[in-house]
Design a protein around this motif. Structure first.
Motif, short mmCIF file in Angstrom:
data_model
loop_
_atom_site.label_atom_id
_atom_site.label_comp_id
_atom_site.label_asym_id
_atom_site.label_seq_id
_atom_site.Cartn_x
_atom_site.Cartn_y
_atom_site.Cartn_z
N GLY A 1 0.79 -1.23 0.00
CA GLY A 1 0.00 0.00 0.00
C GLY A 1 0.82 1.28 0.00
O GLY A 1 1.98 1.30 -0.41
N ARG A 2 0.22 2.31 0.54
CA ARG A 2 0.81 3.65 0.45
C ARG A 2 1.98 3.88 1.41
O ARG A 2 2.72 4.85 1.26
CB ARG A 2 -0.26 4.71 0.64
CG ARG A 2 -1.10 4.48 1.89
CD ARG A 2 -2.34 5.31 1.85
NE ARG A 2 -2.01 6.68 1.47
CZ ARG A 2 -2.89 7.62 1.21
NH1 ARG A 2 -4.17 7.30 1.24
NH2 ARG A 2 -2.52 8.83 0.93
N GLY A 3 2.13 3.00 2.40
CA GLY A 3 3.25 3.13 3.32
C GLY A 3 3.07 4.31 4.27
O GLY A 3 2.12 5.08 4.18
N ILE A 4 4.03 4.42 5.20
CA ILE A 4 3.95 5.47 6.23
C ILE A 4 5.28 6.23 6.23
O ILE A 4 6.34 5.60 6.24
CB ILE A 4 3.70 4.83 7.62
CG1 ILE A 4 2.34 4.13 7.61
CG2 ILE A 4 3.76 5.85 8.74
CD1 ILE A 4 2.19 3.07 8.64
N PRO A 5 5.23 7.57 6.18
CA PRO A 5 6.49 8.33 6.17
C PRO A 5 7.34 8.01 7.41
O PRO A 5 6.80 7.77 8.49
CB PRO A 5 6.02 9.80 6.22
CG PRO A 5 4.58 9.78 5.85
CD PRO A 5 4.05 8.43 6.15
N LYS A 6 8.66 8.02 7.21
CA LYS A 6 9.60 7.63 8.27
C LYS A 6 9.38 8.42 9.57
O LYS A 6 9.41 7.87 10.67
CB LYS A 6 11.02 7.87 7.76
CG LYS A 6 12.02 6.94 8.35
CD LYS A 6 13.34 7.08 7.67
CE LYS A 6 14.38 6.36 8.51
NZ LYS A 6 15.72 6.66 8.14
N SER A 7 9.10 9.74 9.40
CA SER A 7 8.96 10.60 10.57
C SER A 7 7.72 10.23 11.40
O SER A 7 7.60 10.62 12.56
CB SER A 7 8.86 12.05 10.13
OG SER A 7 7.73 12.19 9.28
N LYS A 8 6.78 9.48 10.81
CA LYS A 8 5.53 9.16 11.53
C LYS A 8 5.57 7.77 12.17
O LYS A 8 4.67 7.40 12.91
CB LYS A 8 4.33 9.21 10.57
CG LYS A 8 4.24 10.48 9.73
CD LYS A 8 3.72 11.63 10.56
CE LYS A 8 3.99 13.01 9.98
NZ LYS A 8 3.32 13.28 8.74
#
Ligand code: ADP
Length: 486
Positions: A420-427
């Motif tokens: 899927g769209r994945g999650i930004p590293k900072s989050k």
């Protein structure tokens, strides 16, 4: 017999003191410090006026008696030991630790010097000169208690001069504001006040002067210019004749509390919004069905519409369960029913249960041989279903979701992988926080699912974590321990 003997001694001693020096007796009698004299067998032979005032005893009542009639168990035993060691070798002994009892049972503490009067290398008398330090000790104890409060308080405590210069600064103030005590002392309070709030501060101080104390919430600045929300209590400190000595300031950090209040408000409006969507859909669908039934009878009711109702009801149920689980966690009542079960068959059930919620995704399940694990099976299924529905929610319909189970040394490792769209590293660090949702994802939930999952996994002594790459996908992992061998 004993009485006469006592009087004899007394007469002899007084005679002796008088014959040695009537001046000495006068001095002793006039001394404001209590004095007690015993003979070499430690029997009281003389006490002066000050001693009688202090202890409430008369000379008659104590003469011939051992001074241990005044003894309490408050004096450390060590003191008597050291005292006798000194006296035996002809030396004097001074202590602040003697706590005695008066005739009326009240206790008093004395600064006492005791010394032997020697004759031919043997003690003839023991003289004890005392000074009542009960009040001083009480004062010291109060001081000590205040210091303890000041140092151990969780709230910042600041003492200011009348012109608002910092005088005292406790360890909690160091923690809250970042200034060490020696940096803060001597600085004006204004170092903590954002420029736009200086007027407000003046107003609160005036209010405190009028009303005796003033309580309010405001913002302060730390040494690193960070803003902290604080609840303040300011009170003037008055000296004699209403002279203003300064102010006491108590500051409590309420940043977290305010954030939580904000979250709660956001949550309530989000919850209302989220719950309204399925309810509106359900209402529409049921009205449609009623109309159809009235017009065409039961045969015209369509299966896919009934399935839609069922799906929306499931969603509604999940939302409500999340709120209830959150309440349970917050009140410490997420009770788990531990049992031993096979994680593979549980995962197979979870996969089946999730299938209707999928949107054309391919769901792959890679089991291992049977692995018995220890946990709450229903709650573990809830974690898996949550990870699977998230994987479906946050990835495109034609992509694959893979569930795999592996054996680890003392646990089973479960993973759910999506494309899927994945999650930004900072989050990544925030993803398991209560109410957290990635802003860029438009989600239909409360941001509670992963938070609840983490609480469940950890309550079962497992771990939960993830790897993710934006636009490539995420893998969520969690472990569940295998039962200890007996
Ligand atoms: P929600 O009810 O909002 O889905 P969760 O606690 O389950 O709450 O998830 C928190 C947030 O994490 C989601 O809002 C979403 O932004 C992000 N998230 C969870 N799972 C995934 C995933 N598989 N892929 C991408 N983002 C995800």
């Amino acid at each position: 017999m004993a009485g006469r003997h006592r009087l004899n001694i007394q007469a002899r001693v007084i005679k002796e003191i008088e014959s040695n020096s009537s001046v000495l007796k006068k001095i002793l009698s006039a001394s404001s410090d209590p004095v007690l004299i015993t003979d070499k067998k430690v029997r009281i032979v003389y006490v002066n006026q000050a001693w009688k005032r202090l202890t409430r005893y008369t000379l008659k009542e104590v003469v011939g008696k051992n001074p241990n009639i005044l003894k309490t168990d408050k004096t450390p035993k060590r003191v008597y030991k050291e005292m006798w060691q000194a006296l035996r070798s002809g030396k004097s002994y001074t202590t602040e630790e003697l706590i005695n009892r008066r005739k009326d049972n009240l206790e008093y503490q004395i600064y006492s010097t005791i010394f032997p009067i020697m004759q031919d290398h043997t003690p003839l008398f023991y003289v004890q000169v005392e000074h009542d330090i009960t009040e001083r000790k009480k004062h010291e104890e109060t001081q000590y208690r205040y210091e303890l409060l000041f140092n151990s308080s969780n709230d910042a405590v600041i003492v200011l001069s009348p012109d608002e210069i910092i005088q005292e600064w406790n360890p909690a103030a160091v923690r809250l504001y970042g200034y060490q005590a020696n940096e803060a002392a001597g600085s004006p309070l204004s170092i903590l006040i954002p420029p736009e709030r200086r007027n407000e501060d003046k107003k609160f101080k005036e209010q405190a002067l009028k009303a005796g104390t003033s309580h309010f919430e405001t913002e302060h600045l730390t040494k690193s210019s960070r803003t902290v929300k604080v609840s303040l209590t300011i009170s003037p400190i008055w000296g004699h004749q209403k002279r203003l000595l300064g102010y006491s300031v108590f500051a409590r950090d309420i940043t977290k509390q305010k954030e939580l209040e904000e979250l709660k408000k956001e949550f309530l409006s989000m919850a209302a919004h989220e719950l309204r969507t399925p309810v509106t859909t359900l209402k529409l669908l049921s009205q449609m069905h009623l109309l159809k039934y009235q017009r065409f009878g039961a045969e015209k009711i369509e299966l896919h519409e009934l399935k839609l109702i069922d799906k929306e009801l499931d969603r509604l149920n999940r939302l409500i369960s999340d709120i209830l689980d959150d309440r349970r966690i917050e009140s410490g009542k997420l009770n788990l029913r531990l049992e031993i079960f096979d994680i593979n068959s549980l995962a197979a059930d979870a996969v089946e249960e999730t299938k209707p919620a999928l949107n054309g995704h391919t769901l792959k399940f890679i089991p291992t041989d049977k692995i018995e694990v220890m946990g709450d099976s229903q709650r573990t299924k809830q974690v898996l279903v949550n990870l699977l529905t998230n994987a479906a929610k946050y990835s495109k319909p034609n992509t694959t979701i893979t569930v795999a189970i592996k054996r680890r040394s003392s646990a089973a490792l479960v993973s759910v992988k999506d494309q899927g769209r994945g999650i930004p590293k900072s989050k990544l660090k925030l993803i398991f926080d209560r109410f957290y949702q990635v802003k860029e994802h438009s989600s239909s939930g409360f941001g509670l699912g992963l938070y609840i999952s983490k609480q469940i996994v950890e309550a079962q002594r497992g771990k939960i974590w993830l790897k993710s790459k934006v636009n490539e996908g995420s893998i969520f992992y969690f472990t569940i321990p295998t039962p200890l061998m007996t």
